[in-house]
Scaffold this motif. Sequence first.
Motif, PDB file in Angstrom:
ATOM      1  N   ILE A  89      44.031 -57.428  -9.016  1.00  0.00           N
ATOM      2  CA  ILE A  89      45.563 -57.497  -8.519  1.00  0.00           C
ATOM      3  C   ILE A  89      45.807 -56.195  -7.901  1.00  0.00           C
ATOM      4  O   ILE A  89      46.662 -56.389  -6.768  1.00  0.00           O
ATOM      5  CB  ILE A  89      46.291 -58.053  -9.663  1.00  0.00           C
ATOM      6  CG1 ILE A  89      45.948 -59.248  -9.961  1.00  0.00           C
ATOM      7  CG2 ILE A  89      47.681 -57.875  -9.467  1.00  0.00           C
ATOM      8  CD1 ILE A  89      46.511 -59.650 -11.422  1.00  0.00           C
ATOM      9  N   GLN A  90      45.566 -54.961  -8.394  1.00  0.00           N
ATOM     10  CA  GLN A  90      45.978 -53.887  -7.973  1.00  0.00           C
ATOM     11  C   GLN A  90      45.481 -53.742  -6.547  1.00  0.00           C
ATOM     12  O   GLN A  90      46.046 -53.128  -5.681  1.00  0.00           O
ATOM     13  CB  GLN A  90      45.387 -52.783  -8.782  1.00  0.00           C
ATOM     14  CG  GLN A  90      45.955 -51.369  -8.480  1.00  0.00           C
ATOM     15  CD  GLN A  90      45.099 -50.424  -9.145  1.00  0.00           C
ATOM     16  OE1 GLN A  90      45.150 -50.403 -10.480  1.00  0.00           O
ATOM     17  NE2 GLN A  90      44.737 -49.223  -8.717  1.00  0.00           N
ATOM     18  N   GLN A  97      49.706 -52.299   1.406  1.00  0.00           N
ATOM     19  CA  GLN A  97      50.475 -51.089   1.735  1.00  0.00           C
ATOM     20  C   GLN A  97      50.009 -50.284   2.558  1.00  0.00           C
ATOM     21  O   GLN A  97      48.873 -50.036   2.745  1.00  0.00           O
ATOM     22  CB  GLN A  97      50.637 -50.371   0.583  1.00  0.00           C
ATOM     23  CG  GLN A  97      51.229 -51.260  -0.644  1.00  0.00           C
ATOM     24  CD  GLN A  97      51.229 -50.420  -2.023  1.00  0.00           C
ATOM     25  OE1 GLN A  97      50.535 -49.172  -1.899  1.00  0.00           O
ATOM     26  NE2 GLN A  97      51.949 -50.762  -2.798  1.00  0.00           N
ATOM     27  N   PRO A  98      50.625 -49.756   3.556  1.00  0.00           N
ATOM     28  CA  PRO A  98      50.179 -48.825   4.922  1.00  0.00           C
ATOM     29  C   PRO A  98      49.736 -47.730   4.241  1.00  0.00           C
ATOM     30  O   PRO A  98      50.303 -47.044   3.328  1.00  0.00           O
ATOM     31  CB  PRO A  98      51.481 -48.491   5.535  1.00  0.00           C
ATOM     32  CG  PRO A  98      52.367 -49.730   5.282  1.00  0.00           C
ATOM     33  CD  PRO A  98      52.220 -50.053   3.988  1.00  0.00           C
ATOM     34  N   GLY A  99      48.425 -47.296   4.731  1.00  0.00           N
ATOM     35  CA  GLY A  99      47.802 -46.086   4.363  1.00  0.00           C
ATOM     36  C   GLY A  99      46.852 -46.194   2.751  1.00  0.00           C
ATOM     37  O   GLY A  99      46.347 -45.399   2.457  1.00  0.00           O
ATOM     38  N   GLY A 104      42.622 -50.458  -1.156  1.00  0.00           N
ATOM     39  CA  GLY A 104      42.713 -51.743  -1.802  1.00  0.00           C
ATOM     40  C   GLY A 104      41.734 -52.994  -1.449  1.00  0.00           C
ATOM     41  O   GLY A 104      41.537 -53.631  -2.422  1.00  0.00           O
ATOM     42  N   TRP A 105      41.261 -53.108  -0.093  1.00  0.00           N
ATOM     43  CA  TRP A 105      40.224 -53.956   0.060  1.00  0.00           C
ATOM     44  C   TRP A 105      39.113 -53.566  -0.598  1.00  0.00           C
ATOM     45  O   TRP A 105      38.080 -54.517  -1.285  1.00  0.00           O
ATOM     46  CB  TRP A 105      40.143 -54.114   1.713  1.00  0.00           C
ATOM     47  CG  TRP A 105      41.172 -54.904   1.953  1.00  0.00           C
ATOM     48  CD1 TRP A 105      41.991 -54.439   3.155  1.00  0.00           C
ATOM     49  CD2 TRP A 105      41.657 -55.954   2.026  1.00  0.00           C
ATOM     50  NE1 TRP A 105      43.079 -55.196   3.580  1.00  0.00           N
ATOM     51  CE2 TRP A 105      42.838 -56.553   2.892  1.00  0.00           C
ATOM     52  CE3 TRP A 105      41.236 -57.143   0.987  1.00  0.00           C
ATOM     53  CZ2 TRP A 105      43.293 -57.710   2.838  1.00  0.00           C
ATOM     54  CZ3 TRP A 105      41.940 -58.406   1.168  1.00  0.00           C
ATOM     55  CH2 TRP A 105      42.994 -58.512   1.845  1.00  0.00           C
ATOM     56  N   LEU A 106      38.729 -52.494  -0.596  1.00  0.00           N
ATOM     57  CA  LEU A 106      37.446 -51.790  -1.403  1.00  0.00           C
ATOM     58  C   LEU A 106      37.720 -52.178  -2.701  1.00  0.00           C
ATOM     59  O   LEU A 106      36.656 -52.748  -3.526  1.00  0.00           O
ATOM     60  CB  LEU A 106      37.145 -50.258  -1.156  1.00  0.00           C
ATOM     61  CG  LEU A 106      36.535 -49.964   0.282  1.00  0.00           C
ATOM     62  CD1 LEU A 106      36.547 -48.463   0.335  1.00  0.00           C
ATOM     63  CD2 LEU A 106      35.044 -50.490   0.405  1.00  0.00           C
ATOM     64  N   GLU A 107      38.583 -51.954  -3.619  1.00  0.00           N
ATOM     65  CA  GLU A 107      38.738 -52.152  -4.898  1.00  0.00           C
ATOM     66  C   GLU A 107      38.764 -53.621  -4.945  1.00  0.00           C
ATOM     67  O   GLU A 107      38.380 -54.089  -6.052  1.00  0.00           O
ATOM     68  CB  GLU A 107      40.063 -51.666  -5.271  1.00  0.00           C
ATOM     69  CG  GLU A 107      40.228 -51.773  -7.015  1.00  0.00           C
ATOM     70  CD  GLU A 107      41.699 -51.064  -7.173  1.00  0.00           C
ATOM     71  OE1 GLU A 107      41.687 -50.559  -8.685  1.00  0.00           O
ATOM     72  OE2 GLU A 107      42.473 -50.876  -6.524  1.00  0.00           O
ATOM     73  N   ALA A 108      39.599 -54.578  -4.404  1.00  0.00           N
ATOM     74  CA  ALA A 108      39.540 -55.916  -4.541  1.00  0.00           C
ATOM     75  C   ALA A 108      38.049 -56.585  -4.158  1.00  0.00           C
ATOM     76  O   ALA A 108      37.542 -57.293  -5.227  1.00  0.00           O
ATOM     77  CB  ALA A 108      40.520 -56.458  -3.438  1.00  0.00           C
ATOM     78  N   GLY A 109      37.424 -55.895  -3.491  1.00  0.00           N
ATOM     79  CA  GLY A 109      35.774 -56.598  -3.246  1.00  0.00           C
ATOM     80  C   GLY A 109      35.226 -55.954  -4.085  1.00  0.00           C
ATOM     81  O   GLY A 109      34.254 -57.160  -4.517  1.00  0.00           O
ATOM     82  N   LEU A 110      35.106 -54.680  -4.675  1.00  0.00           N
ATOM     83  CA  LEU A 110      34.253 -54.438  -5.767  1.00  0.00           C
ATOM     84  C   LEU A 110      34.485 -55.462  -6.935  1.00  0.00           C
ATOM     85  O   LEU A 110      33.651 -55.715  -7.669  1.00  0.00           O
ATOM     86  CB  LEU A 110      34.485 -53.020  -6.100  1.00  0.00           C
ATOM     87  CG  LEU A 110      33.659 -52.086  -5.135  1.00  0.00           C
ATOM     88  CD1 LEU A 110      34.022 -50.415  -5.395  1.00  0.00           C
ATOM     89  CD2 LEU A 110      32.003 -52.081  -5.459  1.00  0.00           C
ATOM     90  N   SER A 111      35.769 -55.275  -7.345  1.00  0.00           N
ATOM     91  CA  SER A 111      36.294 -56.188  -8.597  1.00  0.00           C
ATOM     92  C   SER A 111      35.838 -57.392  -8.609  1.00  0.00           C
ATOM     93  O   SER A 111      35.193 -58.216  -9.529  1.00  0.00           O
ATOM     94  CB  SER A 111      37.587 -55.741  -9.023  1.00  0.00           C
ATOM     95  OG  SER A 111      38.317 -56.531  -7.948  1.00  0.00           O
ATOM     96  N   LEU A 112      35.847 -58.056  -7.329  1.00  0.00           N
ATOM     97  CA  LEU A 112      35.306 -59.486  -7.171  1.00  0.00           C
ATOM     98  C   LEU A 112      33.879 -59.668  -7.456  1.00  0.00           C
ATOM     99  O   LEU A 112      33.686 -60.740  -8.229  1.00  0.00           O
ATOM    100  CB  LEU A 112      35.884 -60.008  -5.766  1.00  0.00           C
ATOM    101  CG  LEU A 112      35.537 -61.306  -5.545  1.00  0.00           C
ATOM    102  CD1 LEU A 112      36.387 -62.445  -6.453  1.00  0.00           C
ATOM    103  CD2 LEU A 112      35.925 -61.717  -3.956  1.00  0.00           C
TER     104      LEU A 112
END
Length: 135
Positions: A89-90, A97-99, A104-112
């Motif tokens: 979610i984070q 969010q810009p910047g 965000g995409w790395l964190e979402a991909g890793l967590s998934l």
Amino acid sequence: MAKKNKPLPALDWLEPRVRLARWLSLALFLALVVLLGVWYLLLEDLHGARPWVILGVHLVPLAILAPGMLTGNARVHAWTCYVLNLYFIQGVVAAFQPGRALFGWLEAGLSLTLFCSALLYTRWRFQYDRKLAGE
């Protein structure tokens, strides 16, 4: 009417999958920790906040799970799936969010991917243990 249980896979089929899912889960878990550390200590502008405090808050759930992940406990891998929802979610929120999109995409991909590998490890490990017990 009694429910018929599906037969368990053979041990020689389960063993390499358990091993692969465990090592993949461990590698992704460590990659998530490294990503958070690098981002909050080196890259993110925290506007005067102490990076160690922010990083500590983000790493507390992972630190609680770390001993079980390192030892290969299947129940801890199952609990990791629940905790990873917070990081997913984070990551999705940060991705828009810009910047912070890359983070965000790395964190979402890793967590998934960690979620999937931990889930598969839990399933295959319990099947492996049941098969070893003679079921």
